[in-house]
Write a protein that holds these residues in place. Sequence first.
Motif, PDB file in Angstrom:
ATOM      1  N   THR A 148       0.840  -1.199   0.000  1.00  0.00           N
ATOM      2  CA  THR A 148       0.000   0.000   0.000  1.00  0.00           C
ATOM      3  C   THR A 148       0.875   1.249   0.000  1.00  0.00           C
ATOM      4  O   THR A 148       1.798   1.373   0.799  1.00  0.00           O
ATOM      5  CB  THR A 148      -0.914   0.022   1.232  1.00  0.00           C
ATOM      6  N   ILE A 186      -3.802   5.871   0.212  1.00  0.00           N
ATOM      7  CA  ILE A 186      -5.129   5.634   0.775  1.00  0.00           C
ATOM      8  C   ILE A 186      -5.948   6.910   0.597  1.00  0.00           C
ATOM      9  O   ILE A 186      -5.435   8.019   0.800  1.00  0.00           O
ATOM     10  CB  ILE A 186      -5.063   5.279   2.279  1.00  0.00           C
ATOM     11  N   VAL A 197      -4.328  -2.437   5.090  1.00  0.00           N
ATOM     12  CA  VAL A 197      -3.172  -2.032   4.294  1.00  0.00           C
ATOM     13  C   VAL A 197      -2.249  -3.240   4.169  1.00  0.00           C
ATOM     14  O   VAL A 197      -2.317  -4.174   4.968  1.00  0.00           O
ATOM     15  CB  VAL A 197      -2.432  -0.837   4.936  1.00  0.00           C
ATOM     16  N   ILE A 203       3.297   5.774   3.156  1.00  0.00           N
ATOM     17  CA  ILE A 203       1.901   5.771   2.723  1.00  0.00           C
ATOM     18  C   ILE A 203       1.395   7.212   2.715  1.00  0.00           C
ATOM     19  O   ILE A 203       1.620   7.961   3.666  1.00  0.00           O
ATOM     20  CB  ILE A 203       1.017   4.917   3.648  1.00  0.00           C
ATOM     21  N   GLN A 260      -7.718   1.991  -1.227  1.00  0.00           N
ATOM     22  CA  GLN A 260      -6.273   1.902  -1.047  1.00  0.00           C
ATOM     23  C   GLN A 260      -5.718   1.033  -2.172  1.00  0.00           C
ATOM     24  O   GLN A 260      -6.415   0.187  -2.716  1.00  0.00           O
ATOM     25  CB  GLN A 260      -5.916   1.361   0.344  1.00  0.00           C
ATOM     26  N   GLY A 307      -3.061  -1.143  -2.351  1.00  0.00           N
ATOM     27  CA  GLY A 307      -2.297  -2.359  -2.090  1.00  0.00           C
ATOM     28  C   GLY A 307      -3.175  -3.595  -2.159  1.00  0.00           C
ATOM     29  O   GLY A 307      -4.402  -3.516  -2.100  1.00  0.00           O
TER      30      GLY A 307
END
Length: 435
Positions: free
Chosen positions: A154, A157, A191, A292, A313, A315
């Motif tokens: 990730t 977000i 995540v 992130i 997100q 990932g």
Amino acid sequence: MSFNVGLSGLAAANKALDVTGNNIANVATTGFKSSRTEFADQYAQSIRGTSGKTTVGSGVTTAAVSQQFTQGNIESTGNSLDMAINGNGFFVLSDNGSKLYTRAGAFYSDKSGNIVDSSGNNLQGYTTDSSGNLTSGVLSNLAIDTSNLAPKATSSISETVNLNSSATAPTISPFSADNTSSYNYTFNTDVYDSQGNAHQLNQYFVKDDTSNSWTMYTTIDGVNPTDPTSSTPLSNPLTFNADGSYSYTAGDVTGGLSVNDDGTFSLAGWVPAAEQSDGTYASNGASATADITLDMSNLTQYNATSATTAKDQDGYATGELSALSVSDTGQLTATFTNGKTNIIGQVALANFANVQGLSPAGGTDWRETYASGVPVIGTPNTGTMGSLSASSLEDSNVDLTAELVNLIKAQSNYQANAKTISTESTIMQTTIQMT
């Protein structure tokens, strides 16, 4: 009357029976195209190349056996690699480098993942490059990659959140994730680290006594994201304008997430870790640190229930191939157990200026000839190419009722021509007896 006339009629009737019988035999053959016999009369030519008004024909000859490339019915099969062409075009096959063309779309995956027909011929199309983009212009063997989809850590977000402006500050202080009375609202987001391990990003929101002000506490797996040995969360003040819109000041925040110039938060130096049996956290083998970006630019404070209305997100964990689908434009899409989809190729179709010029190669395949012209290659549902129907097959276009009628006609023709030979024989015998 010549015996040759009757014999040519018998040969023609026999050819018609052969063609009709072949059509009937292939009434259930996928992608089969029926044939018809075309006849022409014969006349003997004089030395000067002309014939008189009283010239009698010398019989019949087979001018051509032409195939009828009309559309067959499309039947659903439920098999993911079955394909039917609705309209013009042929599937392109490679027989050890030699090109074949077919309307039979029953394909399979061999032990190497190649998409092949029942004869082992490779289905041709356009593959993808290392970035997942479809290549064009060069036909290749289509194949299904059954290896696991690599995980992606990730890195971004985005969240759309509203915090209730009518909320009051909790009566319990200080904040504790274990005490629901010490915060007003919370939610979590999955995540992923570099190995595809899932972790839980937890965000807690506490209304301050000060008007239009909140505090956001952030943990991952219940511990400090940048220091798994600490249970102290990252803390960020959140302020709002009078109209409820989010107000921010860019810069580093001591003990909290940094605020970027565009108002997004930066979680730099996240240390992915795994919980040990004693409750502590240690490295799980993933990348030592990760960054992130948390986009909460749509954060608001309105007089409505605190809620998260959108969240995303980038990932994902590793995934195994779970399904394969084909679109009407021939794109092959692989679906993985982690919910991700990848386009792994696109089926190509070929069309010809003169399809009657194609040479049958057996196995419901045809070959290019000088008479057919060179193939025009394209993707389904573009230009003159037909569309693809997934999980379906095209039936034979043989009209069984019409073929049975043709049998009766050919039988009658055969009997009639046999009668001319019998009559000629009787006349011959009469002539002999007169001598």
